[in-house]
Design an enzyme around this catalytic site. Structure first.
Site, PDB file in Angstrom:
ATOM      1  N   HIS A 296       0.264 -12.150   1.316  1.00  0.00           N
ATOM      2  CA  HIS A 296      -0.521 -11.247   0.481  1.00  0.00           C
ATOM      3  C   HIS A 296      -0.571 -11.713  -0.975  1.00  0.00           C
ATOM      4  O   HIS A 296       0.455 -11.781  -1.656  1.00  0.00           O
ATOM      5  CB  HIS A 296       0.101  -9.853   0.548  1.00  0.00           C
ATOM      6  CG  HIS A 296      -0.820  -8.738   0.163  1.00  0.00           C
ATOM      7  ND1 HIS A 296      -0.408  -7.425   0.096  1.00  0.00           N
ATOM      8  CD2 HIS A 296      -2.129  -8.724  -0.163  1.00  0.00           C
ATOM      9  CE1 HIS A 296      -1.425  -6.653  -0.238  1.00  0.00           C
ATOM     10  NE2 HIS A 296      -2.480  -7.431  -0.419  1.00  0.00           N
TER      11      HIS A 296
ATOM     12  N   TYR B 114       0.828  -1.197   0.000  1.00  0.00           N
ATOM     13  CA  TYR B 114       0.000   0.000   0.000  1.00  0.00           C
ATOM     14  C   TYR B 114       0.871   1.258   0.000  1.00  0.00           C
ATOM     15  O   TYR B 114       1.376   1.698   1.032  1.00  0.00           O
ATOM     16  CB  TYR B 114      -0.925   0.022   1.211  1.00  0.00           C
ATOM     17  CG  TYR B 114      -1.869  -1.154   1.327  1.00  0.00           C
ATOM     18  CD1 TYR B 114      -2.208  -1.919   0.212  1.00  0.00           C
ATOM     19  CD2 TYR B 114      -2.433  -1.505   2.547  1.00  0.00           C
ATOM     20  CE1 TYR B 114      -3.067  -2.998   0.314  1.00  0.00           C
ATOM     21  CE2 TYR B 114      -3.303  -2.570   2.659  1.00  0.00           C
ATOM     22  CZ  TYR B 114      -3.616  -3.318   1.542  1.00  0.00           C
ATOM     23  OH  TYR B 114      -4.475  -4.394   1.647  1.00  0.00           O
TER      24      TYR B 114
END
Length: 318
Positions: A136, A51
């Site tokens: 992830h 992010y």
């Protein structure tokens, strides 16, 4: 296995937005968003190196600094190392974040890669441990390597006390289904596949309940289509323009919601939490006002009759 209680507050704060997802957010607005989350009772915060190429983790760590560590939970993710280098020239185009493109995401599911990733995340967060560490998006790179290398390493780190719970985060139902069958997962983060609009992960959610694996549901607005009382022109689904058939379906769901005095986003927030395995939802925000809006939506009691009518209309799976 983990003893982490995931249902902290009305929802978890999703940190992609303060990593400049799709647009720039000032440091002040990012800090205000985290402060507002704390003020409305949020005590769970999710982030990831992906992010904003570490920006979300740095901002979240700064905003939580000085708050009692035993009062909040933090989750982050492994799988993508951040290494010096130039990417495709524009991270907004290639990675989706409006940040300088001076770092490259590098897939590394090896034990050393996982340990390095987590250690660097702890540095950016200013913490000595995280409460949840997810692998992830392993399906984007190599699901087999992720499940045979990264996930066992996370389990080792759990035993060492560096993380308290481990799991996998993905929008792939197949990837998460494979992950829970390994027996190593305490929790999965399920993105966009168990929402008011569609429930292709219903069987997975039921299986998690059988196995005692917690579910954190994210993407409950399907990246925008369910975020307004009515689908808006140009509404997005999975970060692209929503197909006409899904816009029509969302519009039909909104009709039923209105008959029960509930808005489409209020029902979207409430829906996933009806499943026993879903312990929490995470809602992203880029401003204090968005956080407060999410809190208002999460406070609404949705009548059971709404779900009955949606099922009767064929708009919700049984």
């Amino acid at each position: 296995m983990s003893d982490v209680e995931l249902d902290r507050g009305p929802f978890w704060f999703g940190g992609a937005g303060i990593g400049n997802l799709l647009r720039e957010v000032s440091d002040a607005d990012a800090r205000a968003a985290v402060d507002a989350a704390w003020d409305v009772g949020v005590r769970g915060f999710d982030t990831a190196p992906h992010y904003g190429l570490g920006l979300s983790e740095r901002r979240l760590g700064a905003a939580l600094a000085g708050r009692p560590r035993d009062e909040y939970l933090v989750s982050t993710k492994v799988g993508r190392l951040l290494v010096p280098g130039r990417g495709a020239g524009d991270d907004l185009a290639s990675g989706g974040f409006a940040v300088p493109d001076d770092t490259v995401r590098q897939w590394d599911p090896s034990p050393s890669g996982v340990r390095r990733s987590l250690d660097e995340s702890l540095g950016r967060l200013g913490l000595d441990h995280v409460d949840v560490a997810y692998l992830h998006d392993p399906d984007v790179y190599s699901l087999a390597d992720g499940l045979t290398q990264a996930l066992p390493t996370l389990a080792d780190l759990r035993g060492e006390g560096v993380v308290r719970a481990v799991g996998v985060g993905s929008n792939s139902v197949d990837a998460l289904a494979a992950a829970v069958e390994t027996g190593s997962c305490d929790v999965v983060m399920l993105a966009g596949r168990y929402t008011l609009l569609e429930q292709p992960a219903a069987t997975l959610v039921d299986r998690c309940a059988e196995l005692g694996v917690d579910v954190v549901a994210v993407g409950v607005y399907n990246s925008g289509l369910l975020s307004s009382p009515r689908p808006q022109p140009g509404a997005t689904y999975d970060y692209a323009t929503a197909p006409v058939r899904l816009v029509e379906r969302a519009d039909a769901i909104a009709d039923v919601c209105e008959r029960h005095g509930v808005t489409l986003p209020e029902a979207a927030v409430a829906f996933p939490l009806r499943a026993p395995a879903v312990r929490a939802i995470a809602l992203g925000a880029q401003s204090a006002s968005q956080v407060r809006q999410n809190a208002e939506r999460a406070s609404v009691t949705v009548p059971e009759e709404l779900w009955d009518d949606l099922r009767a209309a064929g708009l919700l799976s049984a």
